[in-house]
Enzyme design. Structure first.
Site, PDB file in Angstrom:
ATOM      1  NE  ARG A 189      -1.619  -5.235 -13.132  1.00 29.76           N
ATOM      2  CZ  ARG A 189      -0.460  -5.843 -13.230  1.00 29.76           C
ATOM      3  NH1 ARG A 189      -0.375  -6.973 -13.873  1.00 29.76           N
ATOM      4  NH2 ARG A 189       0.616  -5.330 -12.674  1.00 29.76           N
ATOM      5  CD  GLU A 223      -3.244   1.373   3.725  1.00 34.59           C
ATOM      6  OE1 GLU A 223      -2.736   1.636   2.603  1.00 34.59           O
ATOM      7  OE2 GLU A 223      -3.577   2.252   4.526  1.00 34.59           O
ATOM      8  N   PRO A 224      -2.810  -4.699   2.294  1.00 36.08           N
ATOM      9  CG  PRO A 224      -3.200  -6.925   2.911  1.00 36.08           C
ATOM     10  CD  PRO A 224      -3.137  -5.528   3.467  1.00 36.08           C
ATOM     11  NE  ARG A 250       0.483  -6.142  -7.463  1.00 36.32           N
ATOM     12  CZ  ARG A 250       0.315  -5.383  -8.550  1.00 36.32           C
ATOM     13  NH1 ARG A 250      -0.061  -5.931  -9.679  1.00 36.32           N
ATOM     14  NH2 ARG A 250       0.536  -4.089  -8.484  1.00 36.32           N
ATOM     15  N   GLY A 292       1.586  -3.475  -0.996  1.00 35.74           N
ATOM     16  CA  GLY A 292       2.720  -3.515  -1.911  1.00 35.74           C
ATOM     17  C   GLY A 292       3.351  -4.865  -2.158  1.00 35.74           C
ATOM     18  CB  CYS A 302      -9.670   0.861 -33.059  1.00 35.76           C
ATOM     19  SG  CYS A 302     -11.086  -0.056 -33.650  1.00 35.76           S
ATOM     20  CE1 TYR A 323      -4.709  -1.939  -7.539  1.00 34.02           C
ATOM     21  CE2 TYR A 323      -3.182  -3.775  -7.419  1.00 34.02           C
ATOM     22  CZ  TYR A 323      -3.775  -2.677  -6.841  1.00 34.02           C
ATOM     23  OH  TYR A 323      -3.455  -2.324  -5.555  1.00 34.02           O
TER      24      TYR A 323
HETATM   25  N1  LLP Z   1      -2.454   1.257   0.073  1.00 30.05           N
HETATM   26  C1  LLP Z   1      -2.332   2.322  -0.741  1.00 30.05           C
HETATM   27  C2  LLP Z   1      -2.330   3.663  -0.151  1.00 30.05           C
HETATM   28  C3  LLP Z   1      -2.192   2.136  -2.123  1.00 30.05           C
HETATM   29  O1  LLP Z   1      -2.050   3.195  -2.913  1.00 30.05           O
HETATM   30  C4  LLP Z   1      -2.181   0.825  -2.667  1.00 30.05           C
HETATM   31  C5  LLP Z   1      -2.057   0.604  -4.113  1.00 30.05           C
HETATM   32  C6  LLP Z   1      -2.353  -0.261  -1.779  1.00 30.05           C
HETATM   33  C7  LLP Z   1      -2.458  -0.002  -0.414  1.00 30.05           C
HETATM   34  C8  LLP Z   1      -2.382  -1.692  -2.262  1.00 30.05           C
HETATM   35  O2  LLP Z   1      -1.200  -2.052  -2.853  1.00 30.05           O
HETATM   36  P1  LLP Z   1      -0.940  -3.578  -3.295  1.00 30.05           P
HETATM   37  O3  LLP Z   1      -0.852  -4.407  -2.043  1.00 30.05           O
HETATM   38  O4  LLP Z   1      -2.076  -4.009  -4.127  1.00 30.05           O
HETATM   39  O5  LLP Z   1       0.330  -3.519  -4.034  1.00 30.05           O
HETATM   40  N2  LLP Z   1      -2.756  -0.627 -11.009  1.00 30.05           N
HETATM   41  C9  LLP Z   1      -1.439  -1.079 -10.629  1.00 30.05           C
HETATM   42  C10 LLP Z   1      -1.263  -1.071  -9.115  1.00 30.05           C
HETATM   43  C11 LLP Z   1      -1.560   0.263  -8.474  1.00 30.05           C
HETATM   44  C12 LLP Z   1      -1.401   0.254  -6.970  1.00 30.05           C
HETATM   45  C13 LLP Z   1      -1.928   1.491  -6.367  1.00 30.05           C
HETATM   46  N3  LLP Z   1      -1.887   1.556  -4.939  1.00 30.05           N
HETATM   47  C14 LLP Z   1      -1.199  -2.456 -11.228  1.00 30.05           C
HETATM   48  O6  LLP Z   1      -2.074  -2.973 -11.933  1.00 30.05           O
HETATM   49  O7  LLP Z   1      -0.126  -3.024 -11.042  1.00 30.05           O
END
Ligand code: LLP
Length: 425
Positions: free
Chosen positions: A320, A281-282, A284, A247, A350, A379
């Site tokens: 996105r 669980e990083p 992004r 997150g 389109c 993403y």
């Molecule tokens: N763990 C779980 C259970 C998740 O659902 C996610 C992301 C992560 C870890 C990784 O989260 P991050 O560190 O990347 O924030 N498509 C969207 C983002 C969707 C995120 C879904 N879950 C975008 O393009 O912003």
């Protein structure tokens, strides 16, 4: 309208007036590999992983990269080589991780809807943990484990009801979200499963959302997990592992997300005396800035009250902006002194929602010139589709002066593979 001139992100820099990824000219890359194109900097990926993982080095932990952010085999293999585990959410991601040589004992399997086949595959390979999200899933997982004479290691995902103050589509820990079980239900549920012979409860966890740019929501979530751990231990359920999800946000525009160090410090101080190891669980924050999307101008068009740069990349390549109204910085790959104008950067698809950027001040670019869409590593490619029968882009990994195609561009035959042109008579 954005008047500020976009600056490149680290590892993507101008040299002699042209944008480079590390030591490789993006003009040369685009000429060689074609466009649209995803380009990743290996040094950036290494840098981001070291910064994140290193921030937890004095705390027992495993950083499990969320494969969903960018699941290309080379990237999974690279991060695993550096010590990462992998967080997967499907049989497909699990297979990718295994193909990339990831040790199954470093794989966690998240997600609200695991199928029987996915559970069996993960059980067979002996993964580190299933992050279970409902009683029905626990029941089925117990049955599958029993059938194969195994014990499924489980972390229960709870919903801590925290507002992460992000885009509603990517807020996952709100009370009304589909994810996890209400935190108040954890004790009765895990009590029922604590003596299951084929389920081993080893932890609890949460994931409150994505692109979070404040530290507060993470701290509140960690505190709630700590309270739930205490409540579970009071009933005799030993919790040894907390999964804090991912997150942590990055800077797309003018956001100021906490550094990995600040994020880690806040979490560690909250959980210091708990005696739990952490799973993180990083996604992004490890790959977002390490990748860009390269696209070539097809046409410039002055519309009625709006100007357009029509480029060869589209919403099917990078969704996105269309999906979340997300902002990505845009840079001409070659610096130009031409007069600037106000434009939308749009693709050939389109749909009116097919835009990569809106209301940008850019030099008047001509057909054949290149634009870089920054911070497209997370993403980006993974959300691409074949809409309008557009082949998906190629992916390139750069390290120093070298580059390698890590995914070939799809071809038109790839698009119809497996199809039949025979309707019923
Ligand atoms: N763990 C779980 C259970 C998740 O659902 C996610 C992301 C992560 C870890 C990784 O989260 P991050 O560190 O990347 O924030 N498509 C969207 C983002 C969707 C995120 C879904 N879950 C975008 O393009 O912003």
């Amino acid at each position: 309208m954005r008047r500020r001139t976009a600056r490149p992100v680290p590892f993507f820099e101008f040299r002699g007036g042209a944008l480079h990824c590390e030591g490789v000219s993006l003009v040369a890359l685009a000429n060689d590999a074609g466009t649209p194109l995803y380009v990743y900097s290996q040094s950036a990926l290494e840098d981001r992983f070291r910064a994140f993982d290193g921030a937890f080095s004095d705390f027992p932990h495993l950083t499990c990269y969320a494969a969903k952010a960018c699941s290309s085999l080379a990237i999974l293999a690279l991060l695993h080589r550096m010590g990462a585990g992998i967080d997967v959410v499907s049989g497909g991601e699990l297979r990718r991780a295994l193909m990339a040589g990831v040790d199954p004992r470093k794989i966690v399997f998240s997600g609200v809807g695991k199928s029987v086949d996915e559970m069996d595959l993960a059980l067979r390979h002996g993964i580190l943990q299933f992050n279970a999200e409902s009683e029905a899933e626990l029941r089925l997982l117990g049955e599958r484990a029993k059938m194969s004479g195994m014990v499924a290691p489980v972390g229960l995902r709870v919903n801590p009801a925290v507002d992460p103050q992000t885009h509603p589509y990517i807020a996952t820990g709100l009370e009304q979200s589909k994810f996890g079980v209400p935190i108040s239900a954890a004790v009765p549920l895990l009590r029922r499963y604590s003596r299951h012979r084929h389920i081993r409860i080893q932890g609890i966890g949460c994931h409150i959302g994505s692109q979070i740019t404040e530290i507060g929501p993470f701290v509140v979530a960690a505190r709630k997990l700590k309270e739930a751990t205490a409540a579970l231990r009071a009933t005799g359920i030993e919790i040894r592992q907390l999964d804090l999800g991912g997150g942590l946000g990055i800077r797309y525009d003018d956001e100021t997300p906490p550094s990995p160090t600040a994020y880690a410090a806040a979490i560690k101080s909250e959980l210091r005396d708990l005696g739990c190891s952490l799973i993180l669980e990083p996604g992004r924050t490890l790959v977002g800035d390490a990748g860009i999307f390269l696209t070539r101008v097809l046409f410039a068009k002055a519309g009625q009250g709006r100007n357009f740069l029509i480029v060869d990349g589209a919403m099917n390549d990078l969704v996105r902006p269309s999906l979340y109204g997300a902002y990505h910085r845009v840079l001409p790959v070659v610096r130009s002194r031409r007069a600037a104008w106000l434009v939308d950067v749009v693709g050939p698809v389109c749909e009116s929602s097919d835009f990569l950027a809106r209301d940008r001040i850019l030099p008047r670019m001509r057909a054949g010139e290149l634009l870089a869409i920054l911070s497209a590593g997370a993403y980006g490619f993974v959300l691409s589709s074949n809409y309008n029968s557009r082949p998906r882009a190629a992916e390139i990994l750069v390290k120093g002066h070298r580059f390698r195609v890590i995914r070939k561009r799809e071809t038109l035959p790839d698009l119809v593979r497996g199809e039949s042109a025979r309707p019923f008579r």
